[in-house]
Scaffold this motif. Structure first.
Motif, PDB file in Angstrom:
ATOM      1  N   GLU A   1       7.943  -5.732  -5.720  1.00 54.52           N
ATOM      2  CA  GLU A   1       7.795  -7.098  -5.224  1.00 54.52           C
ATOM      3  C   GLU A   1       7.465  -7.133  -3.737  1.00 54.52           C
ATOM      4  O   GLU A   1       6.871  -8.103  -3.244  1.00 54.52           O
ATOM      5  N   ALA A   2       7.836  -6.062  -3.020  1.00 57.17           N
ATOM      6  CA  ALA A   2       7.546  -5.987  -1.581  1.00 57.17           C
ATOM      7  C   ALA A   2       6.173  -5.392  -1.308  1.00 57.17           C
ATOM      8  O   ALA A   2       5.831  -5.119  -0.163  1.00 57.17           O
ATOM      9  N   GLY A   3       5.390  -5.164  -2.363  1.00 58.15           N
ATOM     10  CA  GLY A   3       4.003  -4.752  -2.183  1.00 58.15           C
ATOM     11  C   GLY A   3       3.690  -3.301  -2.428  1.00 58.15           C
ATOM     12  O   GLY A   3       2.551  -2.876  -2.199  1.00 58.15           O
ATOM     13  N   ALA A   4       4.669  -2.510  -2.877  1.00 51.42           N
ATOM     14  CA  ALA A   4       4.392  -1.091  -3.124  1.00 51.42           C
ATOM     15  C   ALA A   4       3.188  -0.951  -4.053  1.00 51.42           C
ATOM     16  O   ALA A   4       3.068  -1.657  -5.054  1.00 51.42           O
TER      17      ALA A   4
ATOM     18  N   GLY B   1       0.782  -1.229   0.000  1.00 48.43           N
ATOM     19  CA  GLY B   1       0.000   0.000   0.000  1.00 48.43           C
ATOM     20  C   GLY B   1       0.811   1.275   0.000  1.00 48.43           C
ATOM     21  O   GLY B   1       0.249   2.375   0.046  1.00 48.43           O
ATOM     22  N   LYS B   2       2.133   1.167  -0.091  1.00 46.04           N
ATOM     23  CA  LYS B   2       2.993   2.347  -0.006  1.00 46.04           C
ATOM     24  C   LYS B   2       3.217   2.970  -1.389  1.00 46.04           C
ATOM     25  O   LYS B   2       3.158   2.307  -2.423  1.00 46.04           O
TER      26      LYS B   2
ATOM     27  N   ASP C   1       8.566  -3.281 -16.628  1.00 50.16           N
ATOM     28  CA  ASP C   1       7.324  -4.024 -16.417  1.00 50.16           C
ATOM     29  C   ASP C   1       7.234  -4.399 -14.948  1.00 50.16           C
ATOM     30  O   ASP C   1       7.907  -5.331 -14.493  1.00 50.16           O
ATOM     31  N   LEU C   2       6.431  -3.661 -14.190  1.00 46.44           N
ATOM     32  CA  LEU C   2       6.352  -3.860 -12.746  1.00 46.44           C
ATOM     33  C   LEU C   2       4.921  -4.205 -12.331  1.00 46.44           C
ATOM     34  O   LEU C   2       3.961  -3.704 -12.928  1.00 46.44           O
ATOM     35  N   PRO C   3       4.775  -5.027 -11.291  1.00 45.48           N
ATOM     36  CA  PRO C   3       3.442  -5.465 -10.842  1.00 45.48           C
ATOM     37  C   PRO C   3       2.749  -4.470  -9.918  1.00 45.48           C
ATOM     38  O   PRO C   3       2.226  -4.836  -8.869  1.00 45.48           O
ATOM     39  N   CYS C   4       2.776  -3.200 -10.302  1.00 46.12           N
ATOM     40  CA  CYS C   4       2.104  -2.179  -9.493  1.00 46.12           C
ATOM     41  C   CYS C   4       1.833  -0.972 -10.389  1.00 46.12           C
ATOM     42  O   CYS C   4       2.321  -0.903 -11.520  1.00 46.12           O
ATOM     43  N   ALA C   5       1.069  -0.023  -9.886  1.00 48.91           N
ATOM     44  CA  ALA C   5       0.830   1.207 -10.644  1.00 48.91           C
ATOM     45  C   ALA C   5       2.117   2.015 -10.709  1.00 48.91           C
ATOM     46  O   ALA C   5       2.900   2.030  -9.758  1.00 48.91           O
ATOM     47  N   VAL C   6       2.349   2.664 -11.847  1.00 46.64           N
ATOM     48  CA  VAL C   6       3.555   3.474 -12.007  1.00 46.64           C
ATOM     49  C   VAL C   6       3.209   4.812 -12.648  1.00 46.64           C
ATOM     50  O   VAL C   6       2.274   4.918 -13.438  1.00 46.64           O
TER      51      VAL C   6
END
Length: 257
Positions: free
Chosen positions: A29-32, A7-8, A49-54
């Motif tokens: 990867e740590a949840g950001a 959630g950060k 390519d990251l698994p979060c919003a950028v």
């Protein structure tokens, strides 16, 4: 140790390659939840390519207009930063003070100090209470070596900037630390004449050349990977580093001893 950034929202500069890219991946990867990524290389930045919003901002960190845009994007969404890794920097060309041009001095100082000031200023403005910020310094800011005047001076300046910012941020529990890597296996070595010559002597074996260089330079006999440094950055950005602020984590395999 696994650090939880679920959630950060975090900012990373110099995010398209090397330590910056490794840190961006580690944070994701740590949840950001959201990463604000800044780099001069627009194409490599867009290819991440990251698994979060950028949010991507391509430009020179020494350009004040770039940081106006970063702050405007954040303020439009009413968001703040929980973490910032201010990593963008350049090494410059090796030369002694007597033989160095003023243009080369200014080129390095512009990115490594002016650019850091602007990115730190925006980070402090956007930081939430209790946020953490890490600045990339270098062992070159701790140990003097000939031929790297602007780089060494700028990185020594980064270390002191972290101390001052730590005092300024303390009333809001904002922690500011620096990390000072020694030799790291990144693309920064490629194209440097002495390293290219060393690779040639090792019949094109880049890993062998890097290992030989590390054995000659560090008591530990090896350089670190970008991923190892990223792990140390996440430690400094996380609650695991507790009340650490204004410190510099020297991670150089004993080079500075």
């Amino acid at each position: 140790m696994t650090h939880d950034f679920t959630g950060k929202r975090a900012l990373v500069t110099g995010a398209a390659s090397g330590i910056g890219a490794a840190a961006a991946r580690a944070l994701a990867e740590a949840g950001a939840e959201h990463l604000v990524l800044v780099d001069l290389d627009k194409e490599r930045l867009a290819a991440m390519d990251l698994p979060c919003a950028v949010s991507l901002h391509a430009g020179d960190v020494a350009d004040e207009a770039l940081w106006d845009a970063v702050e405007a994007d954040a303020s439009d969404g009413g968001t703040t930063l929980d973490a910032a890794f201010l990593n963008a920097g350049i090494p410059g060309q090796p030369a002694t003070f007597a033989k160095m041009s003023f243009a080369e001095w200014r080129k390095v100082i512009s990115v490594n100090l002016d650019g850091l000031f602007l990115s730190l200023r925006s980070s402090m403005r956007l930081a939430s209470d209790g946020a953490a910020i890490v600045l990339t310094a270098s062992v070159a800011g701790v140990k003097a070596e000939p031929g790297i005047g602007p780089y060494g001076a700028s990185k020594a300046g980064v270390i002191h900037m972290a101390k001052i910012a730590a005092k300024e941020g303390a009333p809001r529990r904002i922690r500011v630390n620096a990390i000072a890597p020694g030799g790291v296996d990144t693309g920064i070595w490629d194209g440097v004449p002495f390293f290219d010559n060393l690779v040639a002597k090792h019949q094109g074996d880049r890993a062998g050349a890097l290992s030989a260089m590390a054995e000659g330079m560090t008591p530990m006999g090896r350089f670190e990977s970008a991923e190892e440094i990223a792990g140390q950055v996440l430690f400094l950005l996380s609650g695991a580093s507790g009340t650490m602020t204004g410190t510099t984590l020297v991670s150089d395999g004993g080079y500075s001893l």
